[in-house]
Design a protein around this motif. Structure first.
Motif, mmCIF file in Angstrom:
data_model
loop_
_atom_site.group_PDB
_atom_site.id
_atom_site.type_symbol
_atom_site.label_atom_id
_atom_site.label_comp_id
_atom_site.label_asym_id
_atom_site.label_seq_id
_atom_site.Cartn_x
_atom_site.Cartn_y
_atom_site.Cartn_z
ATOM 1 N N GLY A 71 0.789 -1.229 0.000
ATOM 2 C CA GLY A 71 0.000 0.000 0.000
ATOM 3 C C GLY A 71 0.816 1.272 0.000
ATOM 4 N N ILE A 72 2.098 1.207 -0.331
ATOM 5 C CA ILE A 72 2.955 2.384 -0.299
ATOM 6 C C ILE A 72 3.878 2.398 -1.505
ATOM 7 N N ASP A 76 6.562 8.026 0.201
ATOM 8 C CA ASP A 76 5.267 8.238 0.861
ATOM 9 C C ASP A 76 5.452 8.552 2.337
ATOM 10 N N ARG A 77 4.585 9.418 2.856
ATOM 11 C CA ARG A 77 4.502 9.662 4.293
ATOM 12 C C ARG A 77 3.497 8.684 4.877
ATOM 13 N N LEU A 85 2.707 -3.505 4.214
ATOM 14 C CA LEU A 85 2.864 -4.665 3.323
ATOM 15 C C LEU A 85 2.214 -5.874 3.975
ATOM 16 N N ARG A 86 1.594 -6.714 3.138
ATOM 17 C CA ARG A 86 0.995 -7.945 3.648
ATOM 18 C C ARG A 86 1.306 -9.077 2.678
ATOM 19 N N LEU A 87 1.769 -10.188 3.233
ATOM 20 C CA LEU A 87 2.022 -11.375 2.422
ATOM 21 C C LEU A 87 0.743 -12.197 2.268
ATOM 22 N N LEU A 181 3.498 -6.131 7.723
ATOM 23 C CA LEU A 181 4.411 -5.094 8.198
ATOM 24 C C LEU A 181 3.604 -3.840 8.502
ATOM 25 N N VAL A 182 3.761 -3.332 9.734
ATOM 26 C CA VAL A 182 3.036 -2.150 10.191
ATOM 27 C C VAL A 182 4.050 -1.075 10.568
ATOM 28 N N ALA A 183 3.773 0.177 10.228
ATOM 29 C CA ALA A 183 4.681 1.286 10.547
ATOM 30 C C ALA A 183 4.776 1.465 12.061
ATOM 31 N N PRO A 184 5.982 1.383 12.636
ATOM 32 C CA PRO A 184 6.129 1.564 14.089
ATOM 33 C C PRO A 184 6.108 3.026 14.525
#
Length: 382
Positions: A71-72, A76-77, A85-87, A181-184
């Protein structure tokens, strides 16, 4: 007698002419006037430093798989908690759905079996009362009591089944988390390795596998520079510093030391260094300073205001200068006592006074103590 006097006079004239023609010619030199001003003692990095982000993370999924969602894109901000990201994890989602169904099924069984347990306990209580009045045998009462205990145990068992099913749901969610994957933190996506539909693998320690996503928090920046191990003991947290960057020519950014690394970095065929970090006092506008820019860091160790000083380039070996003597027109070697120094100026504690003139053009041929000179120009010390 006249002839003798004439001969002596002619010899004197000839000697004077010979001396005049053979005398050493004065050397034109550049002079600097000794004056007062500020002198700073400082140390600078041995190799180029860089602009670093306070938070930077290189993200990779815990397990490998095919990228099903991206999705990025670079630059990108993103916000903290945003899915990047997703597998592919359809199998895990199916397992999660099955586990959730098992939870619902177990809850329904709890209602049924625990209702039977409540009813059995009420029946056991009635049988106990009838037994006390002699209407029911002892065996009948025991059978009712056993039935109630059995039903209650079955109720507790199905409640445990619910708990187990809920734990299974959590396990499936954890498994799904291995593929996401999630933005920390809030930041900017610096790099992405992989495209939609491609297979990606994790980057375990010790294996040179590039991360899937490089995320930078560019709202907080600092300067990191390697200092020679000889200079490191002089540097302290809080000392003032100056930062210059090739990307911002002519601009000097004030800073302060925020950290001195407690260890030495040894790189093959290079001097041993200690990493020093500094915070900018007045960071440039957003976007003007980019992570990765090369930077030079000068740490100010000491400062003397309005002190007697000379240009450092005028010093000879042994802390000496060539002083111009206007009464003789010649140069005199003068030893001085030095204070703090840097590449531009050196503090003079003894040996000179304000207004003295010393030689700048030391590289010119014949410039040495005792040489006759003419002042080509005078630069006022500041």
């Amino acid at each position: 007698m006249r002839r003798v006097l004439l001969l002596v006079f002619m010899l004197a004239v000839a000697a004077g002419a010979f001396w005049w023609l053979g005398r050493p010619k004065p050397i034109p030199v550049l002079l600097a006037e000794v004056g007062r001003g500020k002198v700073e003692a400082s140390v600078a990095n041995t190799r180029a430093g860089s602009v670093e982000a306070c938070q930077r993370t290189r993200l990779s999924p815990i397990s490998g798989g095919r990228i099903a969602y991206l999705g990025i894109k670079k630059g990108d901000r993103v916000k903290k908690g945003q899915v990047l990201l997703r597998l592919w994890n359809d199998d895990q989602q199916a397992q999660s759905g099955l586990a959730q169904t098992q939870v619902e099924s177990a809850r329904k069984r709890v209602g049924e079996i625990c209702a039977l347990a409540d009813n059995a306990e009420r029946e056991a209580a009635r049988m106990a009362k009838l037994r006390a009045r002699g209407f029911v045998s002892e065996g009948g009462e025991e059978k009712a009591r056993f039935e109630a205990t059995s039903r209650r145990a079955a109720c507790d068992t199905v409640r445990a089944d619910v708990t187990q099913a809920q734990a299974r749901v959590k396990v499936t969610k954890v498994e799904q988390g291995r593929t996401v994957l999630v933005a920390p933190f809030d930041g900017t996506v610096a790099d992405i390795v992989g495209e939609l539909g491609e297979y990606t693998t994790p980057s375990p320690p010790g294996v040179a596998t590039p991360p899937a996503i490089d995320l930078i928090d560019d709202s907080c920046l600092y300067i990191k520079a390697p200092m020679d191990e000889v200079d490191a003991p002089k540097i302290r947290v809080g000392q003032a510093a100056r930062v210059t960057l090739d990307a911002l020519p002519g601009k000097v950014l004030p800073a302060h030391v925020k950290r001195v690394a407690p260890y030495v970095v040894a790189v093959e065929k290079q001097a041993r260094t200690v990493d020093v970090e500094a915070n900018l006092d007045q960071p440039p506008a957003p976007g003007e300073l980019l992570v990765g820019y090369s930077a030079d860091l000068e740490v100010i160790l000491d400062t003397r205001e309005n002190t007697l000083r000379v240009p450092t380039s005028t010093l000879l070996e042994g802390s000496k200068v060539l002083l111009y003597r206007p009464d003789t027109g010649r140069l005199e070697e003068r030893a001085i006592k030095r204070g703090i120094t840097n590449w531009e100026y050196t503090e003079v504690l003894e040996g000179l006074k304000a207004g003295d003139r010393i030689v700048i053009s030391l590289e010119r041929e014949g410039v040495k103590a005792g040489a006759p000179v003419t002042a080509e120009a005078v630069a006022a010390g500041k």
